[in-house]
Design an enzyme around this catalytic site. Structure first.
Site, short mmCIF file in Angstrom:
data_model
loop_
_atom_site.label_atom_id
_atom_site.label_comp_id
_atom_site.label_asym_id
_atom_site.label_seq_id
_atom_site.Cartn_x
_atom_site.Cartn_y
_atom_site.Cartn_z
N GLY A 90 -32.76 -5.86 14.25
CA GLY A 90 -31.52 -5.49 13.59
C GLY A 90 -31.63 -5.99 11.80
N GLY B 294 -29.39 -4.34 9.21
CA GLY B 294 -27.80 -4.49 9.43
C GLY B 294 -27.21 -5.06 8.30
N GLN B 295 -25.74 -5.45 8.39
CA GLN B 295 -24.95 -5.94 7.64
C GLN B 295 -25.43 -7.62 7.45
OE1 GLN B 295 -20.86 -6.64 8.50
NE2 GLN B 295 -20.18 -7.18 6.58
N ARG C 49 -35.08 1.79 12.56
CA ARG C 49 -35.37 2.72 11.75
C ARG C 49 -35.28 2.21 10.20
NH1 ARG C 49 -29.72 3.21 13.31
NH2 ARG C 49 -30.58 4.79 14.86
N TYR D 115 -17.57 -3.78 23.93
CA TYR D 115 -18.57 -4.87 22.84
C TYR D 115 -17.97 -6.24 23.46
CZ TYR D 115 -19.18 -7.07 18.49
OH TYR D 115 -19.92 -7.79 17.59
N LYS E 239 -20.29 -9.26 24.89
CA LYS E 239 -20.59 -10.43 24.29
C LYS E 239 -20.30 -11.60 25.19
CE LYS E 239 -21.67 -9.28 20.26
NZ LYS E 239 -23.17 -9.52 19.61
C1 AKB Z 1 -16.41 -5.98 14.85
O1 AKB Z 1 -15.28 -5.85 14.10
O2 AKB Z 1 -16.60 -5.32 15.66
C2 AKB Z 1 -17.10 -7.18 14.30
C3 AKB Z 1 -16.87 -8.52 15.03
C4 AKB Z 1 -15.78 -9.24 14.79
O3 AKB Z 1 -17.73 -8.76 15.82
N1 AKB Z 1 -17.08 -7.43 12.99
#
Ligand code: AKB
Length: 318
Positions: free
Chosen positions: A8, A11-12, A36, A142, A146
């Protein structure tokens, strides 16, 4: 850390991490990878760059063997808001990508750094000064990935001795590369709009508090946790870290100190608001401070001054 592979890398976080690691560890010792090509050409052109889809374990293994990698920094991931739009893709990339890193590390002996997030907490977590060890029942895919990732990394450490380390990142603010589909992204876009149009429409409510951090501190945290003496680590996956906690009205007030004519209004995104409401208001990062010396340098105003200065140059605004 002698030979580092970053997933990655476009990415940011990856964009700035790649450039910093090349400066510290040498261009020949950092392998930037991405599914990519990058919008920031420096990542591809100023060092080793390889195409890698993290769900392809054979390719990951081939690259780790080719470059004799001893540290994998796994930054390839979908973020919270975009994950709610495509939970199946998030699970595939975030979980299978991490699983492949851990399996490659198990075979090669590499260390694995993978970031967790404030998203690993949920509505039943204590919201203020959230402790290091507490309830983790997130309500986003997400966040579920995690928590599963934290547990999987601990499992590989305990079962196979893989040296796994992680931090729970708050919202990250940076000027090099834009974030891609997170809930905290407003805190990046607000600076661009303040400079370009002197006004911003915020998609979270005025009093939504979340932890945040400026990218230079986030990059330092990755290097510090990876360089930390393992005998000092009681926790591993993953440490609460924070630099500041603010709400949209606070960041507006900070920007107005330097751009007095800046104005902000609100158009709440219900999906992002629900996610933000389920996350902590502020983290207790005392374990990271005690176990590996975490100590961020930027508060809100210091970050605002630097962001505005760097973005003025990037955007060509006087
Ligand atoms: C998001 O907002 O999904 C991320 C994070 C806090 O993990 N920046």
């Amino acid at each position: 850390m002698k030979k580092i592979l970053i997933t990655g890398a476009c990415g940011q976080i990856g964009t700035e991490l790649t450039q910093t690691l090349r400066r510290i560890y040498g261009v020949e010792n950092v392998v930037a990878t991405s599914v990519r090509s990058c919008s920031n050409h420096a990542v591809e052109e100023e060092g080793i760059f390889e195409q890698l889809n993290v769900t392809d374990k054979e390719r990951m293994m081939e690259l780790c063997k080719k470059y004799e990698i001893d540290t994998i920094m796994n930054l390839a991931a979908l973020l919270s808001a975009v994950g709610e739009a495509n939970p199946q893709l998030l699970w595939d990339v975030n979980m299978n990508g991490l699983y492949n890193c851990l399996e490659v590390a198990r075979e090669t002996g590499a260390m694995v750094f993978t970031p967790s997030s404030i998203a690993a907490f949920g509505p039943s977590t204590p919201a203020d000064m959230t402790p290091q060890d507490t309830i983790q029942r997130p309500t986003t895919i997400y966040g579920v990935s995690k928590v599963a990732g934290e547990l999987l990394c601990d499992y590989y450490f305990n079962k196979y001795g893989v040296d796994t380390r992680g931090v729970r990142f708050p919202g990250l603010i940076s000027y090099s590369a834009l974030p891609g589909g997170g809930t905290t992204d407003y805190a990046v876009h607000i600076y661009y709009e303040a400079l370009k149009n002197k006004k911003f429409t915020c998609n979270l409510a005025a009093d939504t508090y979340m932890d945040m951090m400026y990218m230079p501190d986030a990059i330092d945290s990755i290097i510090q946790i990876c360089e930390a003496d393992p005998s000092n680590l009681i926790h591993r996956n993953a440490f609460n870290i924070t630099a500041m906690s603010f709400c949209p009205e606070d960041i507006k007030a900070s920007i107005k100190k330097y751009i007095p004519e800046f104005e902000m209004d609100y158009a709440i995104d219900p999906i992002k608001q629900k996610i933000a409401n389920s996350w902590p208001n502020s983290l207790d990062d005392s374990c990271a401070r005690a176990e590996w010396g975490w100590n961020p340098k930027y508060d809100l105003d210091k970050m605002t001054v630097d962001m505005l200065e760097k973005l003025r140059i990037k955007l060509g605004i006087e």
